[in-house]
Design an enzyme around this catalytic site. Structure first.
Site, PDB file in Angstrom:
ATOM      1  N   ARG A 164      20.540  13.922   7.601  1.00  0.00           N
ATOM      2  CA  ARG A 164      21.530  13.624   8.411  1.00  0.00           C
ATOM      3  C   ARG A 164      21.488  12.558   9.450  1.00  0.00           C
ATOM      4  O   ARG A 164      22.138  12.551  10.321  1.00  0.00           O
ATOM      5  CB  ARG A 164      22.499  15.009   8.906  1.00  0.00           C
ATOM      6  CG  ARG A 164      22.655  15.890   7.636  1.00  0.00           C
ATOM      7  CD  ARG A 164      23.806  16.499   8.485  1.00  0.00           C
ATOM      8  NE  ARG A 164      24.199  17.661   7.284  1.00  0.00           N
ATOM      9  CZ  ARG A 164      23.456  18.635   6.659  1.00  0.00           C
ATOM     10  NH1 ARG A 164      22.746  19.134   7.301  1.00  0.00           N
ATOM     11  NH2 ARG A 164      24.148  19.240   5.770  1.00  0.00           N
ATOM     12  N   LYS A 202      24.882  -2.916  10.529  1.00  0.00           N
ATOM     13  CA  LYS A 202      25.385  -2.475   9.139  1.00  0.00           C
ATOM     14  C   LYS A 202      24.383  -2.337   8.392  1.00  0.00           C
ATOM     15  O   LYS A 202      23.400  -3.109   8.140  1.00  0.00           O
ATOM     16  CB  LYS A 202      26.331  -3.714   9.058  1.00  0.00           C
ATOM     17  CG  LYS A 202      27.678  -4.050   9.557  1.00  0.00           C
ATOM     18  CD  LYS A 202      28.525  -5.219   8.896  1.00  0.00           C
ATOM     19  CE  LYS A 202      29.869  -5.388   9.712  1.00  0.00           C
ATOM     20  NZ  LYS A 202      30.452  -6.311   9.424  1.00  0.00           N
ATOM     21  N   GLU A 255      33.896  -4.499  14.107  1.00  0.00           N
ATOM     22  CA  GLU A 255      34.786  -5.359  13.460  1.00  0.00           C
ATOM     23  C   GLU A 255      36.292  -5.051  13.514  1.00  0.00           C
ATOM     24  O   GLU A 255      36.826  -5.564  12.597  1.00  0.00           O
ATOM     25  CB  GLU A 255      34.192  -5.666  12.103  1.00  0.00           C
ATOM     26  CG  GLU A 255      34.518  -7.326  11.539  1.00  0.00           C
ATOM     27  CD  GLU A 255      33.781  -7.638  10.362  1.00  0.00           C
ATOM     28  OE1 GLU A 255      32.710  -7.264  10.057  1.00  0.00           O
ATOM     29  OE2 GLU A 255      34.702  -8.195   9.584  1.00  0.00           O
ATOM     30  N   ARG A 280      34.445  -9.685  16.236  1.00  0.00           N
ATOM     31  CA  ARG A 280      33.204  -9.623  15.323  1.00  0.00           C
ATOM     32  C   ARG A 280      33.481 -10.487  14.000  1.00  0.00           C
ATOM     33  O   ARG A 280      32.696 -10.882  13.368  1.00  0.00           O
ATOM     34  CB  ARG A 280      32.667  -8.387  14.949  1.00  0.00           C
ATOM     35  CG  ARG A 280      31.360  -8.107  14.053  1.00  0.00           C
ATOM     36  CD  ARG A 280      30.757  -6.909  14.067  1.00  0.00           C
ATOM     37  NE  ARG A 280      29.503  -6.807  13.183  1.00  0.00           N
ATOM     38  CZ  ARG A 280      28.448  -6.074  13.322  1.00  0.00           C
ATOM     39  NH1 ARG A 280      28.557  -4.671  13.830  1.00  0.00           N
ATOM     40  NH2 ARG A 280      27.494  -6.010  12.426  1.00  0.00           N
ATOM     41  N   ASN A 328      32.218 -13.951  10.555  1.00  0.00           N
ATOM     42  CA  ASN A 328      32.449 -14.302   9.178  1.00  0.00           C
ATOM     43  C   ASN A 328      32.728 -15.786   8.792  1.00  0.00           C
ATOM     44  O   ASN A 328      32.921 -16.243   7.418  1.00  0.00           O
ATOM     45  CB  ASN A 328      33.569 -13.350   8.638  1.00  0.00           C
ATOM     46  CG  ASN A 328      33.357 -11.966   8.575  1.00  0.00           C
ATOM     47  OD1 ASN A 328      32.196 -11.620   8.195  1.00  0.00           O
ATOM     48  ND2 ASN A 328      34.233 -11.053   8.938  1.00  0.00           N
ATOM     49  N   HIS A 347      32.328 -17.403   5.344  1.00  0.00           N
ATOM     50  CA  HIS A 347      31.812 -16.346   4.451  1.00  0.00           C
ATOM     51  C   HIS A 347      33.101 -15.882   3.432  1.00  0.00           C
ATOM     52  O   HIS A 347      32.730 -15.314   2.473  1.00  0.00           O
ATOM     53  CB  HIS A 347      31.442 -15.003   5.190  1.00  0.00           C
ATOM     54  CG  HIS A 347      29.925 -15.106   5.659  1.00  0.00           C
ATOM     55  ND1 HIS A 347      29.556 -15.935   6.892  1.00  0.00           N
ATOM     56  CD2 HIS A 347      28.914 -14.290   5.101  1.00  0.00           C
ATOM     57  CE1 HIS A 347      28.251 -15.630   6.899  1.00  0.00           C
ATOM     58  NE2 HIS A 347      27.955 -14.858   6.151  1.00  0.00           N
ATOM     59  N   HIS A 399      31.460 -15.966   0.235  1.00  0.00           N
ATOM     60  CA  HIS A 399      31.377 -14.859  -0.673  1.00  0.00           C
ATOM     61  C   HIS A 399      31.815 -15.154  -2.045  1.00  0.00           C
ATOM     62  O   HIS A 399      31.315 -14.690  -3.031  1.00  0.00           O
ATOM     63  CB  HIS A 399      31.947 -13.683  -0.074  1.00  0.00           C
ATOM     64  CG  HIS A 399      31.114 -13.047   1.001  1.00  0.00           C
ATOM     65  ND1 HIS A 399      31.625 -12.518   2.397  1.00  0.00           N
ATOM     66  CD2 HIS A 399      29.850 -12.733   1.069  1.00  0.00           C
ATOM     67  CE1 HIS A 399      30.868 -11.973   2.972  1.00  0.00           C
ATOM     68  NE2 HIS A 399      29.309 -12.155   2.373  1.00  0.00           N
TER      69      HIS A 399
HETATM   70 ZN    ZN Z   1      25.722 -14.113   5.827  1.00  0.00          ZN
END
Ligand code: ZN
Ligand code: ADP
Length: 365
Positions: free
Chosen positions: A123, A145, A239, A243, A247, A250, A254
């Site tokens: 845990r 993260k 986020e 935050r 990105n 991204h 992505h």
């Molecule tokens: Zn990155």
């Protein structure tokens, strides 16, 4: 009847990032001094185990502190639940418990796998990060993260787990393949564009020193990047708004990474292309001017990063942005710069919905 279980928590998860040059020989000693665990379980990949891990393990032996090291095959393919369960079972077999500590020794993949393992083992147990790639030093070690990929989606299984400490020894970058160095620089340029014009200028004037891995220059880049990302994460860990500026590059990045099956473009390359594409979207919205875009394009090019969209078809790329984790319904969100060092916001929100037609127009030439 009602029973209330009061669980309002106030916890301090602050941690330090130590940036050192030339002190990697003292690393085990430093970690032990921190008192993060009775025993240490080093998680690393097959390359880093050979290049750095064995030496670190020997340091622990010298300090008479129990440490075990387990590696997984290097590469994103290992970032899955199977690796995590294999590592956790190995820890069980070796008798690691809640008073022990995991060390993530490696790049972003290792940080993700080890951090996630630390967040679920018994845990949750302590973990410290020892990033060995530039990307991990300037980006993935900060912010907590962690996670793994599933066959269906990248980074879809994970948690927030903050390390107890991050030790960035820039001399570890000496053995890093050039391609990986360049990959990490993409996120450094991103940090500059989103918040710090001075850093952008610094990279422009010190490009040769960076590519030659001058240790003082690298230490400065790592420190400044950690400050920038740290500041953003402090204000918005989950986020919810600010935050999202991280990105930048991204949303398109992505999409093209995915269309290239995560093998044709490295993450940093995809983000580099994404930054230029999103700067063009910003221009189409009347925000950024061409001279600023050109300045970013030029810097990325000199570092060795690409700027041109691959020919996957613009429609396909835009379609792919809709499966972004951050897309809501039919709306795709972008974090857009106004100029180098300043991000755009609308009513205080940094993620802006942009119509497909606008994106199409912005990227058509
Ligand atoms: Zn990155
Ligand atoms: P990233 O940090 O870019 O997310 P990885 O964790 O997959 O990605 O690391 C990239 C590659 O670099 C891996 O093959 C890894 O084994 C290798 N690597 C990591 N650190 C070093 C280092 N200091 N020297 C040489 N190779 C390294």
């Amino acid at each position: 009847m009602k029973v209330k279980v009061e669980l309002r928590k106030k916890i301090d998860e602050s941690y330090d990032v130590i940036i050192e040059d030339g002190k990697s020989k003292m690393l085990a000693k430093e970690i032990i001094k921190g008192g993060f665990g009775r025993k240490y379980f080093i998680i690393t990949d097959s390359n880093v185990e050979r290049i750095i891990g064995k030496r670190l393990l020997a340091q622990f032996a010298k300090e008479k502190t129990i440490a075990e090291m387990v590696s997984f095959p290097a590469g994103e393919k290992s970032k899955n639940m199977q690796t995590v369960s294999r590592l956790a079972e190995k820890m069980l077999l070796l008798g690691f418990d809640r008073k022990d500590c995991i060390i993530a020794l490696g790049g972003g993949v290792t940080g993700d796998v080890a951090g996630f393992t630390a967040s679920i083992y018994m845990r949750g147990i302590n973990f410290v990060q020892v990033p060995t790639t530039l990307l991990a030093m300037v980006d993935s070690s900060i912010g907590g993260k962690t996670g793994v990929d599933s066959a269906l989606s990248k980074n879809s299984i994970g948690s927030f787990k903050q390390p107890k400490k991050v030790y960035a020894c820039v001399e570890f970058l000496q053995s890093l393949p050039k391609k990986e160095l360049i990959n990490g620089m993409s996120e450094v340029v991103k940090h500059a564009v989103i918040t710090d014009k001075g850093l952008f200028k610094f990279i422009e004037s010190n490009r040769e020193k960076i590519l030659a891995l001058d240790s003082k220059t690298m230490a400065f880049l790592v420190k400044r990047s950690c400050e920038i990302k740290g500041n953003v994460v402090e204000k918005d860990e989950r986020e919810e708004n600010l935050r999202k500026i991280l990105n930048y590059g991204h949303t398109i990045g992505h999409a093209i990474e995915n269309l290239g099956n995560y093998s044709r473009l490295a993450h940093g390359e995809a983000v580099s292309i994404g930054m230029i594409a999103e700067a063009k979207i910003s221009k189409a919205l009347g925000l950024m001017n061409e001279a600023e875009i050109e300045r970013i394009r030029k810097l990325l090019g000199k570092i060795g990063l690409p700027a041109k969209l691959p020919n996957y078809g613009l429609k396909k790329i835009i379609e792919k942005t809709h499966s972004d984790k951050k897309a809501i319904g039919s709306q795709v969100f972008y974090a857009l710069p106004e100029r180098i060092g300043k991000m755009h916001s609308v009513n205080g929100r940094f993620a802006i919905p942009v119509q497909d037609s606008t994106v199409l127009k912005a990227l058509a030439h």
